[in-house]
Design a protein around this motif. Structure first.
Motif, mmCIF file in Angstrom:
data_model
loop_
_atom_site.group_PDB
_atom_site.id
_atom_site.type_symbol
_atom_site.label_atom_id
_atom_site.label_comp_id
_atom_site.label_asym_id
_atom_site.label_seq_id
_atom_site.Cartn_x
_atom_site.Cartn_y
_atom_site.Cartn_z
ATOM 1 N N PHE A 181 33.941 36.316 53.758
ATOM 2 C CA PHE A 181 34.246 36.958 52.480
ATOM 3 C C PHE A 181 35.335 38.018 52.619
ATOM 4 C CE2 PHE A 181 30.242 35.139 51.019
ATOM 5 C CZ PHE A 181 30.580 34.807 49.714
ATOM 6 N N SER A 182 36.072 38.211 51.524
ATOM 7 C CA SER A 182 37.067 39.287 51.441
ATOM 8 C C SER A 182 36.347 40.612 51.158
ATOM 9 C CB SER A 182 38.031 38.995 50.301
ATOM 10 O OG SER A 182 37.334 39.146 49.070
ATOM 11 N N PHE B 106 34.925 43.160 42.769
ATOM 12 C CA PHE B 106 34.302 43.453 41.484
ATOM 13 C C PHE B 106 32.840 43.761 41.748
ATOM 14 C CE2 PHE B 106 32.619 42.708 37.252
ATOM 15 C CZ PHE B 106 33.646 43.146 36.425
ATOM 16 N N THR B 107 32.323 44.785 41.067
ATOM 17 C CA THR B 107 30.907 45.102 41.209
ATOM 18 C C THR B 107 30.159 44.434 40.076
ATOM 19 O OG1 THR B 107 31.470 47.216 42.169
ATOM 20 C CG2 THR B 107 29.221 46.939 41.384
ATOM 21 N N SER B 108 29.165 43.684 40.469
ATOM 22 C CA SER B 108 28.525 42.862 39.453
ATOM 23 C C SER B 108 27.194 43.432 39.009
ATOM 24 C CB SER B 108 28.327 41.449 39.980
ATOM 25 O OG SER B 108 27.406 41.481 41.040
ATOM 26 N N MET C 278 31.946 35.089 42.518
ATOM 27 C CA MET C 278 30.863 34.765 43.444
ATOM 28 C C MET C 278 30.349 36.027 44.130
ATOM 29 S SD MET C 278 30.741 32.052 46.592
ATOM 30 C CE MET C 278 32.468 32.283 46.876
ATOM 31 N N GLY C 279 29.036 36.252 44.000
ATOM 32 C CA GLY C 279 28.422 37.389 44.666
ATOM 33 C C GLY C 279 28.405 37.200 46.173
ATOM 34 N N ILE C 280 28.605 38.333 46.915
ATOM 35 C CA ILE C 280 28.550 38.271 48.375
ATOM 36 C C ILE C 280 27.090 38.380 48.794
ATOM 37 C CG2 ILE C 280 29.325 39.357 50.517
ATOM 38 C CD1 ILE C 280 31.670 40.547 48.896
ATOM 39 N N ASN D 141 28.285 42.751 44.988
ATOM 40 C CA ASN D 141 29.717 42.636 44.781
ATOM 41 C C ASN D 141 30.192 41.195 44.767
ATOM 42 O OD1 ASN D 141 30.322 45.500 44.800
ATOM 43 N ND2 ASN D 141 29.684 45.416 46.953
ATOM 44 N N TYR D 142 31.306 40.987 44.046
ATOM 45 C CA TYR D 142 31.984 39.700 44.075
ATOM 46 C C TYR D 142 33.006 39.703 45.205
ATOM 47 C CZ TYR D 142 30.250 38.485 39.398
ATOM 48 O OH TYR D 142 29.477 38.176 38.322
#
Lengths: 494, 259
Positions: A126-127, A131-133, A114-116, A229-230
């Motif tokens: 969010f944490s 991961f960079t999407s 899930m993208g932030i 980012n995820y």
């Protein structure tokens, strides 16, 4: 003429549908070990968190050939859980369903590629990014027409409902004129493009790259778009400890290099063009059978339990419908009309997503599934019961009453045994309808047969074959049920 | 409103006995349709009363009011001391004392012949299963079906079914038997065997009310014949006078058609 028939017990005949049920239930139970689609991981001690995730988002989360949940998100979460000393119970229910479940506190957190976004950050905490999407365009292998974003002019592009791909595609639409088709699952998007219902699809690069390695038949084209980012999310203001643990564990994994190992395991030669030789049909069948049989077990079990509950409720409301009491008849009518007059799916969503908001506690997916099927089935069974009772000749009750038997004894010993014989075919038909209707429960993420099939083709991309196999399994199961039913019916009416 | 033109009393031996059934000003409506328009009647203990009349005259409804299979709209029906118009009367208890035989037999098809007969006595706790089975066997022999205890109703002929139905009613040791066109659904060759059973009951002194189309049988077996038309008792008398000297034009017309 003397008949040589054994004197039958009057109780045995009306019970015949129940005998059939008992046999079925015994079959379900013997076939079933553990139900549900929950997989636990992590250490033996510490708190257990329920984590929601997508159902079909390879390589972040998907079902392996053995039917078990796996993927980058899953491995990361479980590695973090092990480091931080908590346990994870997975609810792999689909992206939108997972977020709805998070909002209604049905799950403690969601990790689903899930993208932030600012929008999401308003309702969830969010944490740190894990991961960079990037979003990328993909087209069928043989398509040389589309190589850049500009080539989309006049084409149709499949995107994922409610995801970043949809947002970014809409931005692109301001410069380039193309149509959007929003779909719920990555597999559906791939299939839509391969069948020509869309020209290209836009999805996360890792998802597409993984698909290529698995023989999705697509190729990646055009410049990827960096989309941020995820992150792992918890409901706003809830589960602070879980969030802190996640961040600490993630940092540790990155430090030790385990993070890179996990990602590499799934993406590997991410942009590789080499398509591996797909397994033969029978190799695939062998691979996916365990997952599908697990789905069949759940289908049979949820149908069996729901049918028993529907019988109990249906008898109750059926009796109320033939009662002389206006109030009881009224209540039965309302129940029957409400549940016959509303779609099954509405109730599935209501019991799983809506009800927790009212009662304040999460509803187990089995409870929601059984309630949905049972209440709908009960409405139809009530009508079958009413019809069965009313189709017994009125003279039967008159004869019993004229002998001095009361209403209850007349019903129990004279009317109902005959009504049940009349009702048996309709009840069996209702059971078959409920078995087929149970596939609708996939919408709330219940791991029945069709849901398992979705999981399977999400990772092997053999949509057509898998759906044929599933149809065949349903057909055989229902055919066997019908044969059994005919056999029982012949026994009863001999 | 009183319809009887010729209110001759029943035979002397019946007249002296206590009335078993008393009906006073009985009215019955089905919706707006008044089917019984004020019936007054008595049936003495041991008396055999046959009710005749054209179809639609209300004779079956009248019979069904006697054990309240039809609710009474107004008026009274007394069975012994029990008033059926009183809602608090234990109707199930009263019905045990009134046997009823239907035109279409209404045997319970999911039970054997024996179970048809033993169901009510056993369910109501009047006999043990064993006693009830012994009684059933005795009654079946009495109606000439001693070998049919284990048969299914569907394997029996119409006449046999009706004899089982009579045995079923008799198993409750009723004080009164009601017959609602008991031979109308039978093939002609089977009428005789059923009538013979009813005739035997009459000879044994059973109090009976029979709605029937069998005029010859009514003449032979009845102590008194009631002629009903248009929801009223038009005429009642001993069979000889009803059949040989009908008083009312309605009865004369009816008899000219059926005899």
């Amino acid at each position: 003429m003397v008949t040589h028939r054994q004197r039958p017990s009057p109780r045995r005949r009306p019970a015949a549908p129940l005998v059939l049920l008992g046999v079925l239930l015994a079959l379900f139970l013997s076939a079933c070990t553990a139900g549900g689609d929950t997989d636990s991981g992590g250490a033996a001690d510490g708190p257990t968190y329920t984590i929601g995730t997508d159902s079909t988002f390879a390589p972040f989360e998907f079902r392996g050939p053995d039917g078990e949940l796996t993927g980058i998100d899953v491995d990361l979460m479980e590695a973090i859980a092990e480091k931080q000393g908590f346990q994870v119970e997975w609810e792999s229910i689909g992206f939108n369903a997972a977020l709805q479940a998070l909002s209604s506190d049905q799950v403690d957190g969601v990790i689903a590629g899930m993208g932030i976004t600012d929008e999401r950050a308003q309702v969830y905490d969010f944490s740190d990014p894990y991961f960079t999407s990037e979003l990328q365009l993909a087209v069928p292998e043989g398509n040389d027409e589309i190589t850049s974003w500009e080539d989309l002019e006049g084409k149709t592009v499949a995107v994922k409902t409610g995801s970043l791909s949809e947002d970014e595609a809409k931005k692109k639409q301001e410069e380039i004129d193309f149509e959007l088709t929003s779909l719920d699952q990555s597999t559906t998007m791939v299939q839509t493009v391969k069948t020509g219902n869309a020209d290209a699809l836009m999805d996360d690069r890792p998802v597409l790259a993984y698909g290529v390695t698995q023989g999705s038949g697509l190729k990646l084209v055009a410049e990827p778009i960096n989309t941020g980012n995820y992150g792992f999310a918890v409901n706003k203001g809830m589960n602070e400890q879980l969030l802190a643990d996640f961040n600490a564990g993630l940092a540790e994994l990155k430090e030790s290099g385990e993070y890179d190992e996990i990602v590499a395991e799934y993406l590997g030669d991410a942009a590789g063009d080499g398509t591996p030789e797909p397994p033969s049909f029978f190799e695939m069948l062998t691979q996916i059978m365990p997952a599908l049989l697990k789905g069949l077990q759940n289908t049979l079990l949820v149908t069996g339990i729901a049918f028993l509950a529907a019988m109990a409720l249906g008898l109750l409301f059926g009796f109320m419908k033939v009662s002389g009491n206006v109030l009881l008849r009224g209540i039965a009518n309302i129940f029957i009309n409400v549940f016959r007059g509303t779609p099954l799916l509405v109730w599935a969503f209501f019991f799983y997503f809506g009800l927790p908001g009212i009662i304040g506690v999460p509803v187990n997916i089995w409870v929601a599934g059984v309630l949905t099927l049972a209440l709908n089935g009960a409405a139809y069974i009530a009508e079958i019961v009413r019809g069965g009772i009313q189709s017994v000749d009125a003279g039967q009750a008159e004869a019993a009453r004229s002998l001095g038997l009361g209403y209850g004894k007349t019903m129990r010993r004279v009317v109902l045994p005959q009504a049940f014989t009349i009702m048996t075919p309709s009840l069996i038909n209702q059971l078959i309808i409920m078995l087929k209707d149970s596939s609708l429960l996939l919408a709330i993420g219940f791991a029945e047969l069709l849901y398992q099939a979705q999981q399977v083709y999400a990772s092997n991309f053999r949509v057509t074959e898998v759906l044929f196999i599933v149809a065949a399994i349903y057909f055989v199961a229902i055919w066997l049920l019908t044969q059994l039913a005919n056999f029982v019916e012949r026994k009863i009416n001999k | 409103m009183k319809a009887p033109v010729n209110d001759t009393r029943p035979r002397p031996e019946a007249e002296s006995a206590a009335p078993k059934i008393v009906v006073e000003d009985l009215h019955k409506h089905f919706g707006d349709n008044e089917v019984l328009k004020g019936i007054d009647a008595t049936v003495a203990e041991g008396e055999v009363v046959c009710v005749i009349g054209p179809s639609g005259s209300g004779k079956s409804t009248f019979l069904r009011c006697l054990n309240r299979l039809e609710d009474l709209t107004s008026g009274r029906v007394l069975i012994g001391d029990d008033d059926l118009s009183d809602a608090s009367v234990d109707i199930d208890e009263v019905r045990r004392r009134i046997g009823m035989v239907f035109q279409h037999f209404n045997l319970f098809p999911h039970l054997s012949v024996e179970e048809n007969i033993t169901l009510a006595p056993v369910e109501l706790g009047l006999a043990t299963k064993q006693e009830a089975r012994a009684t059933a066997q005795r009654l079946l022999e009495r109606v000439g079906l001693g070998d049919k205890a284990q048969a299914r109703p569907r394997s029996l002929s119409g006449g046999q079914k009706q004899r089982v139905a009579i045995a079923r009613a008799l198993a409750m040791s009723p004080e009164v038997m009601l017959f609602d066109e008991a031979t109308s659904a039978l093939d002609p060759e089977m009428v005789g065997e059923v009538l013979q059973v009813i005739r035997d009951l009459a000879d044994e002194g059973m109090t009976m009310v029979l709605v029937t189309h069998e005029m010859g049988f009514a003449r032979e077996v009845a102590d008194r014949v009631m002629f009903m038309a248009d929801g009223r008792i038009m005429e009642q008398d001993v069979p000889e006078r009803i059949f040989d000297a009908p008083q009312t034009p309605r009865l004369q017309e009816f008899l000219s058609k059926v005899l």
